[in-house]
Design a protein around this motif. Structure first.
Motif, PDB file in Angstrom:
ATOM      1  N   SER A 157       0.825  -1.207   0.000  1.00  0.00           N
ATOM      2  CA  SER A 157       0.000   0.000   0.000  1.00  0.00           C
ATOM      3  C   SER A 157       0.859   1.258   0.000  1.00  0.00           C
ATOM      4  CB  SER A 157      -0.921   0.000   1.223  1.00  0.00           C
ATOM      5  OG  SER A 157      -1.731  -1.158   1.253  1.00  0.00           O
ATOM      6  N   HIS A 168       1.198   3.942  -3.035  1.00  0.00           N
ATOM      7  CA  HIS A 168       0.826   5.327  -2.723  1.00  0.00           C
ATOM      8  C   HIS A 168       1.936   6.307  -3.097  1.00  0.00           C
ATOM      9  CE1 HIS A 168       0.342   8.888  -0.099  1.00  0.00           C
ATOM     10  NE2 HIS A 168      -0.952   8.690  -0.293  1.00  0.00           N
ATOM     11  N   LYS A 173       1.337   7.919 -12.870  1.00  0.00           N
ATOM     12  CA  LYS A 173       0.340   8.728 -13.577  1.00  0.00           C
ATOM     13  C   LYS A 173       0.994   9.676 -14.582  1.00  0.00           C
ATOM     14  CE  LYS A 173      -2.823  10.600 -10.872  1.00  0.00           C
ATOM     15  NZ  LYS A 173      -3.405  11.180  -9.630  1.00  0.00           N
ATOM     16  N   GLY A 204      -9.943  -1.799  -6.434  1.00  0.00           N
ATOM     17  CA  GLY A 204     -10.227  -0.403  -6.129  1.00  0.00           C
ATOM     18  C   GLY A 204      -9.285   0.535  -6.868  1.00  0.00           C
ATOM     19  N   MET A 205      -7.990   0.215  -6.863  1.00  0.00           N
ATOM     20  CA  MET A 205      -7.020   1.056  -7.560  1.00  0.00           C
ATOM     21  C   MET A 205      -7.230   1.022  -9.071  1.00  0.00           C
ATOM     22  SD  MET A 205      -5.272   2.602  -5.322  1.00  0.00           S
ATOM     23  CE  MET A 205      -4.140   3.348  -6.505  1.00  0.00           C
ATOM     24  N   ARG A 206      -7.673  -0.111  -9.584  1.00  0.00           N
ATOM     25  CA  ARG A 206      -7.936  -0.205 -11.027  1.00  0.00           C
ATOM     26  C   ARG A 206      -9.006   0.810 -11.432  1.00  0.00           C
ATOM     27  NH1 ARG A 206      -7.109  -4.026 -15.145  1.00  0.00           N
ATOM     28  NH2 ARG A 206      -8.714  -4.050 -16.758  1.00  0.00           N
ATOM     29  N   ALA A 207     -10.051   0.925 -10.616  1.00  0.00           N
ATOM     30  CA  ALA A 207     -11.120   1.888 -10.909  1.00  0.00           C
ATOM     31  C   ALA A 207     -10.618   3.326 -10.787  1.00  0.00           C
ATOM     32  CB  ALA A 207     -12.291   1.644  -9.958  1.00  0.00           C
ATOM     33  N   GLU A 208      -9.824   3.591  -9.756  1.00  0.00           N
ATOM     34  CA  GLU A 208      -9.331   4.954  -9.529  1.00  0.00           C
ATOM     35  C   GLU A 208      -8.356   5.413 -10.610  1.00  0.00           C
ATOM     36  OE1 GLU A 208      -7.869   6.320  -5.816  1.00  0.00           O
ATOM     37  OE2 GLU A 208      -9.227   5.063  -4.634  1.00  0.00           O
ATOM     38  N   LEU A 209      -7.491   4.515 -11.061  1.00  0.00           N
ATOM     39  CA  LEU A 209      -6.399   4.922 -11.938  1.00  0.00           C
ATOM     40  C   LEU A 209      -6.711   4.799 -13.422  1.00  0.00           C
ATOM     41  CD1 LEU A 209      -3.342   3.474  -9.984  1.00  0.00           C
ATOM     42  CD2 LEU A 209      -4.185   5.817 -10.045  1.00  0.00           C
ATOM     43  N   LYS A 210      -7.811   4.147 -13.768  1.00  0.00           N
ATOM     44  CA  LYS A 210      -8.162   3.994 -15.180  1.00  0.00           C
ATOM     45  C   LYS A 210      -8.230   5.329 -15.919  1.00  0.00           C
ATOM     46  CE  LYS A 210     -11.560   1.846 -18.260  1.00  0.00           C
ATOM     47  NZ  LYS A 210     -12.824   1.060 -18.347  1.00  0.00           N
ATOM     48  N   TYR A 226      -6.489   7.831 -15.624  1.00  0.00           N
ATOM     49  CA  TYR A 226      -5.133   8.372 -15.799  1.00  0.00           C
ATOM     50  C   TYR A 226      -4.260   7.505 -16.699  1.00  0.00           C
ATOM     51  CZ  TYR A 226      -6.555  11.169 -11.808  1.00  0.00           C
ATOM     52  OH  TYR A 226      -7.230  12.017 -10.960  1.00  0.00           O
TER      53      TYR A 226
END
Length: 259
Positions: free
Chosen positions: A114, A118, A125, A163-169, A171
């Protein structure tokens, strides 16, 4: 500026194979592992493939060392791949293990992954078309007595990755996670596979083959990577069983074959 892939736990087993697989694709690597685990040798093998690879030895459970590493990376390198491979496990009764045993598994499998993600996410990005690969396990699908903390940590990897896949898509950063079955990497693991009989041997896939599949599918932006056709079948069959039954059957197996 050249771009790099960060691979944790790169001295042996799957981490080593992933580092070499990336190097064969002429991808520069930044490799981490504990001191004294022949990481320099792996780095030399990567350089022999024509890459500008570097290595860094420290304990992933040391939060300050991990943050210092991430800051150094962000100050000197452009990162477009992060492979969170470093992990620990074991089969022991929870009420008999020392607290440090529990804490170290959580620190490496959950906290370190994590923190590193982070701290490197802005770097990733900036390099749109980047990739994160997190290494999980079939164990993360099954609450298991006599392992307890390890399966729980690998379940975290699954939910964190999705969760990270959804957030970073948005970008342009793709996040994948690999669900692995048994791999013959260490003597104790090979012994465990043999004790499991034909089931263990059927599900076992070499780390070299797993690495090739994981790297290929990571670059294809595959959401869930399950190397091995029998592991893929098991992955889907496991989900058909009620959770309590999965846990009961696996706990009995561990108590019988691994303790």
């Amino acid at each position: 500026m050249s771009k790099y892939a960060v691979v944790t736990g790169a001295s042996t087993g799957l981490g080593r194979c992933i580092a070499l697989e990336l190097a064969k694709r002429k991808i520069n690597t930044l490799l981490t592992a504990l001191p004294g685990e022949n990481l320099a040798e792996v780095c030399s093998a990567c350089r022999a493939e024509g890459t500008a690879s570097e290595y860094f030895e420290f304990d992933m459970a040391d939060k300050e060392a991990l943050i210092d590493f991430a800051r150094m990376v962000n100050g000197k390198y452009d990162v477009f791949v992060l492979v969170n491979n470093a992990g620990l496990g074991g089969s022991r009764r929870f009420d008999e293990v020392p607290l440090k045993y529990v804490d170290t598994i959580i620190q490496v499998n959950v906290v370190a992954m994590s923190i590193l993600t982070h701290e490197l996410v802005e770097n990733l990005k900036r390099n749109a078309g980047s990739y994160i690969l997190n290494i999980s396990s079939m164990a993360g699908l099954i609450p298991t007595g006599y392992k307890t903390v390890y399966p729980a940590s690998k379940a975290f990897v699954k939910h964190f990755s999705l969760g990270m896949r959804a957030e970073l898509k948005p970008y342009g950063v793709s996040v994948s996670f690999a669900v692995l079955g048994p791999m013959p990497t260490k003597k104790e693991i090979i012994s465990r596979i043999n004790r499991q009989g034909w089931i263990g041997r059927t599900l076992s896939v070499s780390p070299e083959k797993v690495a090739k599949i994981c790297v290929r599918k990571m670059f294809r932006k595959t959401r869930v990577i399950v190397p091995g056709k029998f592991n893929s079948l098991s992955f889907h069959l496991i989900k058909l069983l009620p959770e309590y039954l999965r846990g009961e059957l696996m706990s009995r197996s561990v108590r019988k074959n691994e303790l």
